[in-house]
Design an enzyme around this catalytic site. Structure first.
Site, PDB file in Angstrom:
ATOM      1  N   ASP A 189      39.303  43.831  42.344  1.00 60.40           N
ATOM      2  CA  ASP A 189      39.308  45.003  41.653  1.00 60.40           C
ATOM      3  C   ASP A 189      37.804  45.157  41.058  1.00 60.40           C
ATOM      4  O   ASP A 189      37.349  44.361  40.168  1.00 60.40           O
ATOM      5  CB  ASP A 189      40.224  45.389  40.596  1.00 60.40           C
ATOM      6  CG  ASP A 189      40.233  45.007  39.833  1.00 60.40           C
ATOM      7  OD1 ASP A 189      38.953  44.931  38.361  1.00 60.40           O
ATOM      8  OD2 ASP A 189      40.568  43.439  39.556  1.00 60.40           O
ATOM      9  N   SER A 190      37.320  46.729  40.892  1.00 62.45           N
ATOM     10  CA  SER A 190      35.778  46.748  40.374  1.00 62.45           C
ATOM     11  C   SER A 190      34.732  45.673  41.146  1.00 62.45           C
ATOM     12  O   SER A 190      34.894  45.692  41.843  1.00 62.45           O
ATOM     13  CB  SER A 190      36.074  47.490  39.172  1.00 62.45           C
ATOM     14  OG  SER A 190      35.019  47.374  38.669  1.00 62.45           O
ATOM     15  N   ALA A 191      33.959  45.272  40.080  1.00 62.04           N
ATOM     16  CA  ALA A 191      32.958  44.495  40.616  1.00 62.04           C
ATOM     17  C   ALA A 191      32.627  43.302  41.153  1.00 62.04           C
ATOM     18  O   ALA A 191      33.388  42.704  42.008  1.00 62.04           O
ATOM     19  CB  ALA A 191      32.758  43.753  39.070  1.00 62.04           C
ATOM     20  N   TYR A 225      40.621  47.720  45.165  1.00 57.92           N
ATOM     21  CA  TYR A 225      40.380  48.716  44.068  1.00 57.92           C
ATOM     22  C   TYR A 225      39.764  49.128  43.832  1.00 57.92           C
ATOM     23  O   TYR A 225      39.080  48.792  42.644  1.00 57.92           O
ATOM     24  CB  TYR A 225      41.780  48.076  42.962  1.00 57.92           C
ATOM     25  CG  TYR A 225      43.026  47.820  43.584  1.00 57.92           C
ATOM     26  CD1 TYR A 225      44.886  48.181  43.330  1.00 57.92           C
ATOM     27  CD2 TYR A 225      42.814  46.129  43.519  1.00 57.92           C
ATOM     28  CE1 TYR A 225      45.671  48.060  43.466  1.00 57.92           C
ATOM     29  CE2 TYR A 225      44.528  45.529  44.262  1.00 57.92           C
ATOM     30  CZ  TYR A 225      45.682  46.213  44.393  1.00 57.92           C
ATOM     31  OH  TYR A 225      46.856  45.758  44.451  1.00 57.92           O
ATOM     32  N   HIS A 345      39.373  55.062  37.716  1.00 60.09           N
ATOM     33  CA  HIS A 345      38.925  53.581  37.950  1.00 60.09           C
ATOM     34  C   HIS A 345      40.098  53.039  37.517  1.00 60.09           C
ATOM     35  O   HIS A 345      41.008  52.880  37.044  1.00 60.09           O
ATOM     36  CB  HIS A 345      37.318  53.146  37.318  1.00 60.09           C
ATOM     37  CG  HIS A 345      36.817  52.134  37.579  1.00 60.09           C
ATOM     38  ND1 HIS A 345      36.996  51.658  38.894  1.00 60.09           N
ATOM     39  CD2 HIS A 345      37.363  50.602  36.807  1.00 60.09           C
ATOM     40  CE1 HIS A 345      35.947  50.544  38.647  1.00 60.09           C
ATOM     41  NE2 HIS A 345      36.153  49.807  37.924  1.00 60.09           N
TER      42      HIS A 345
END
Length: 386
Positions: A189-191, A225, A345
Site C-alpha cells: 500500500d502507498s509507498a 492499494y 487513500h
C-alpha cells in the site's frame, strides 16, 4: 514533541468540525473528512525524529502486535550482496503459518520514512484468514521490514525485497519451504506499492545494482492499494483532492526526495519541479514499452485507488501505460484498475480499521472477489493463468 503534534491535530479537527456544513470541497462523509484532516495535519508536521520516537521500527511494531494478539513471532533474516552497497540483511515477518501454500509478500506504506502500523498487521491477519478460509486454502503474509528513508535510500529497499522474494522461491535451507512462483503474490500500500512495483520492474528489467531474478513461470499476481507512483505535484488531483485526502500533497516530493536521496532537488521539487528519478523509483515515468513483458512476470494485476485521493491522476496515468504495454505483450483481461468514487487513500484498509473489521465497502468486496478467483485455480498449472 508529542504535545506540539497534538496541538496541530486538535486545532485542525476543531476547524473541520465547525466548518464542515459550510464547505463544498470535503471528503465523502463527515467522519472521513475529520479523520483525513487530522492525519493530513499530522503528516504535514511530523519529523523523522518524532516518527522514530513514536514508532521506532517495523520489527518492534510486529513484536508488539504478536504480544497483543498472543501469537508467537516468526521472522526471517536474509543476507544479500550488492555491487554498490556491499553486504546487507533483509528482514521480514510472518502473519499466518510460514508453511502456507500461498504467500502474500507485502510492502507496507508510510511515505518511505515511517514503519508499518499495527493496522497493517491487523488487516493482513484478517486477509490471510478470510481469503484462505473461504476456499479451504492455506495463505500467509510475509511483511518486508525494509530499511526506512532518509537513513537508507533507494535501491536499498529493492535489494531487500528482491532478497526476500528469491528466498521464497529458491530457498535451499531445510527450514524454508520452496514455493512455485504461481503461489507467491506481491502486494503493498502507498509507498509499499511503489516498492512492490520496483520489484516488478526488476523482474522485467534487472536493476544494475540488484541481482537478477530468473522466474520459471510468472508470479501469481500483484495487488496494490493506492500505490505511490509519482514524486511530482503537477497532477490535477493533487490540487483537486488536497482537502479531501489524508495525504498532504505538498509533502509528496519531500518524501520522494528522502527516498531517492535527491535532497538537493528538494526546494525546487516542492514548487512542482520533477525530481530526477527512474522507472524503478517512479513508475509513472516509464512508457508503455516498459511493461510489454509484464504478463510474463505476473499472472494477474489489481490496482485499487480512490477518486478523492491525491494520487488519483498519477495512478490513472500508470493505468494507461501499463494496460497498453500489457496488450502489446499479448496479455488479455488479467490486469484490472479499480477507481472507487468518493474513496480516499488506501480506502479498503482504512475502511476496515474504521468499521471495526467490517468488509462491506465496494473496494473491499473487489479485493475479496479477486482473491476468491485467484485461489479457485490455486495449484493447477493448466488453468491458473487467464
Amino acid at each position: 514533541m508529542t504535545k506540539v503534534l497534538t496541538k496541530y491535530t486538535a486545532s485542525t479537527v476543531i476547524v473541520r468540525v465547525v466548518t464542515y456544513p459550510f464547505r463544498t470541497v470535503r471528503a465523502a462523509t463527515f467522519r472521513k473528512d475529520v479523520l483525513n484532516a487530522a492525519i493530513r495535519s499530522l503528516l504535514t508536521h511530523i519529523t523523522v525524529a518524532q516518527s522514530r520516537y513514536l514508532n521506532p521500527s517495523t520489527t518492534s511494531r510486529y513484536l508488539s502486535f504478536c504480544r497483543s494478539e498472543a501469537k508467537t513471532p516468526s521472522s526471517l533474516s536474509i543476507p544479500y550482496d550488492s555491487k554498490e552497497q556491499g553486504t546487507g540483511e533483509a528482514r521480514a515477518h510472518w502473519i499466518g503459518n510460514p508453511e502456507a501454500d500461498v504467500v502474500i509478500l507485502y510492502f507496507h506504506g508510510g511515505a518511505f520514512f515511517q514503519p508499518a502500523t499495527a493496522g497493517t498487521f491487523l488487516y493482513l491477519q484478517d486477509q490471510v484468514h478470510k481469503v484462505g478460509k473461504e476456499k479451504g486454502k492455506s495463505v500467509a503474509a510475509l511483511v518486508v521490514a525494509y530499511s526506512l528513508a532518509p537513513e537508507a535510500t533507494f535501491p536499498t529497499q529493492l535489494l531487500e525485497g528482491a532478497a526476500v522474494l528469491k528466498h521464497l522461491l529458491y530457498a535451499s535451507d531445510a527450514e524454508t519451504k520452496r514455493r512455485e512462483p504461481r503461489n507467491v503474490y506481491l502486494s503493498g500500500d502507498s509507498a509499499g506499492g511503489n516498492i512492490a512495483l520496483a520489484l516488478v520492474s526488476h523482474l522485467l528489467h534487472p536493476h544494475p545494482e540488484v541481482e537478477a531474478i530468473n522466474l520459471e513461470e510468472p508470479l501469481g499476481g500483484v495487488l496494490l492499494y493506492s500505490p505511490s507512483v509519482s514524486q511530482s505535484m503537477h497532477w490535477g488531483s493533487m490540487i483537486r483532492n488536497a482537502e479531501k485526502d489524508m495525504l498532504p500533497a505538498c509533502k509528496v516530493p519531500v518524501w520522494g526526495a528522502m527516498y531517492t536521496g535527491k535532497t538537493g532537488s528538494l526546494q525546487t521539487s516542492a514548487r512542482g519541479v520533477r525530481l530526477e528519478t527512474d522507472a524503478y523509483s517512479e513508475p509513472c515515468v516509464a512508457d508503455a514499452s516498459w511493461w510489454i513483458d509484464l504478463n510474463k512476470s505476473v499472472g494477474f494485476v489489481l490496482v485499487l485507488s480512490g477518486g478523492d485521493e491525491v494520487f488519483a491522476d498519477s495512478i490513472c496515468e500508470l493505468r494507461r501505460k501499463m494496460e497498453e504495454g500489457w496488450r502489446e505483450g499479448g496479455g488479455n483481461g488479467a490486469i484490472m484498475f479499480v477507481d472507487t468514487p468518493g474513496e480516499t487513500h488506501i480506502g479498503p484498509i482504512v475502511d476496515f480499521m474504521m468499521s471495526g473489521g467490517v468488509r462491506d465497502s465496494s473496494s473491499q468486496k473487489v479485493v475479496a472477489e479477486w482473491w476468491a478467483a485467484r485461489l479457485e485455480n490455486h495449484g493447477t498449472s493448466e488453468n491458473w493463468r487467464p
